[in-house]
Write an enzyme that holds these catalytic residues in place. Structure first.
Site, PDB file in Angstrom:
ATOM      1  N   GLY A  46     -15.517 -52.860  15.277  1.00 37.25           N
ATOM      2  CA  GLY A  46     -16.961 -52.886  15.390  1.00 37.25           C
ATOM      3  C   GLY A  46     -17.586 -53.463  14.137  1.00 37.25           C
ATOM      4  N   GLN A  51     -23.662 -54.794   7.648  1.00 38.66           N
ATOM      5  CA  GLN A  51     -22.403 -55.219   7.015  1.00 38.66           C
ATOM      6  C   GLN A  51     -22.366 -56.720   6.729  1.00 38.66           C
ATOM      7  OE1 GLN A  51     -19.877 -52.961  10.053  1.00 38.66           O
ATOM      8  NE2 GLN A  51     -18.608 -52.883   8.235  1.00 38.66           N
ATOM      9  N   CYS A  89     -12.876 -49.074   8.213  1.00 31.04           N
ATOM     10  CA  CYS A  89     -14.120 -49.846   8.250  1.00 31.04           C
ATOM     11  C   CYS A  89     -13.887 -51.196   7.567  1.00 31.04           C
ATOM     12  CB  CYS A  89     -15.216 -49.070   7.527  1.00 31.04           C
ATOM     13  SG  CYS A  89     -16.803 -49.914   7.446  1.00 31.04           S
ATOM     14  N   LEU A  90     -14.433 -52.252   8.130  1.00 33.74           N
ATOM     15  CA  LEU A  90     -14.262 -53.585   7.535  1.00 33.74           C
ATOM     16  C   LEU A  90     -14.882 -53.663   6.140  1.00 33.74           C
ATOM     17  CD1 LEU A  90     -14.976 -55.888  10.625  1.00 33.74           C
ATOM     18  CD2 LEU A  90     -12.754 -55.434   9.556  1.00 33.74           C
ATOM     19  N   HIS A 131     -19.505 -44.550  14.692  1.00 34.39           N
ATOM     20  CA  HIS A 131     -19.282 -45.193  13.397  1.00 34.39           C
ATOM     21  C   HIS A 131     -20.325 -46.292  13.158  1.00 34.39           C
ATOM     22  CE1 HIS A 131     -16.405 -46.931  10.265  1.00 34.39           C
ATOM     23  NE2 HIS A 131     -17.294 -47.891  10.428  1.00 34.39           N
ATOM     24  N   GLU A 132     -20.532 -47.153  14.167  1.00 38.35           N
ATOM     25  CA  GLU A 132     -21.455 -48.283  13.992  1.00 38.35           C
ATOM     26  C   GLU A 132     -22.911 -47.810  13.910  1.00 38.35           C
ATOM     27  OE1 GLU A 132     -20.165 -50.891  12.983  1.00 38.35           O
ATOM     28  OE2 GLU A 132     -18.147 -50.345  13.633  1.00 38.35           O
ATOM     29  N   HIS A 135     -23.780 -46.638  10.548  1.00 33.14           N
ATOM     30  CA  HIS A 135     -24.068 -47.736   9.606  1.00 33.14           C
ATOM     31  C   HIS A 135     -25.561 -48.080   9.598  1.00 33.14           C
ATOM     32  CE1 HIS A 135     -20.404 -49.248   7.832  1.00 33.14           C
ATOM     33  NE2 HIS A 135     -19.782 -49.374   8.985  1.00 33.14           N
TER      34      HIS A 135
HETATM   35 CO    CO Z   1     -17.759 -49.618   9.412  1.00 33.84          CO
END
Ligand code: CO
Length: 159
Positions: A46, A51, A89-90, A131-132, A135
């Site tokens: 995701g 991000q 997480c990226l 999670h997203e 953010h």
């Molecule tokens: Co993340």
């Protein structure tokens, strides 16, 4: 097609709250396309707009065999049960932590045509949605993790 730069933990922008999208403009559509390319290239589960340095309430979630769902102004409207699994997480490369999440969530969001839809997901899908959406409020999973994996555990994981 454009691959965007993904910001990492050190960047204070990750802690900011994203603003709602009031209108689907050509800029928003381009952002969605670029986020999709970026998510595929990064091979993530995701990606939230913050991000890639854009403080708007937009998130993409990989859902069921590489299907990417675009969510604009997503909100969790129902939560059922709980699960605790590993999360990454990226924006936090090479880190993993155990996070408790609902087993099933229902999310209300808008699609790129400006139409509202709801989506119910369990397991990994529910985890990715939570999670997203976190953010978009400046929350990263590390804040909620019961614990992060140790370097030894990471080494085993990547073996
Ligand atoms: Co993340």
């Amino acid at each position: 097609m454009a691959i965007l730069n993904i910001i990492t933990e050190e960047n204070p922008m990750l802690r900011k709250k994203s603003r709602r999208v009031d209108e689907i403009t050509p800029r928003i559509l381009t952002l969605l396309d670029d986020m999709r390319d970026t998510l595929i290239k990064a091979n993530g589960a995701g990606l939230a707009a913050v991000q890639v340095g854009v403080l708007r309430r937009i998130a993409l979630v990989c859902y069921e065999e590489g299907n990417i769902i675009e969510l604009i102004n997503p909100e969790i409207i129902d939560r059922v049960g709980s699960q605790e699994e590993l999360e990454g997480c990226l924006s936090l490369p090479d880190q993993w932590g155990l996070v408790e999440r609902p087993e099933t969530v229902t999310v209300k969001a808008m699609n790129r045509d400006g139409k509202e839809f709801t989506l119910t997901a369990s397991g990994l899908g529910a985890r990715a949605l939570c999670h997203e959406i976190d953010h978009l409020d400046g929350v990263i999973y590390k804040d909620k993790a019961s614990r992060m994996l140790t370097p030894e555990e990471l080494e085993e994981m990547y073996e």
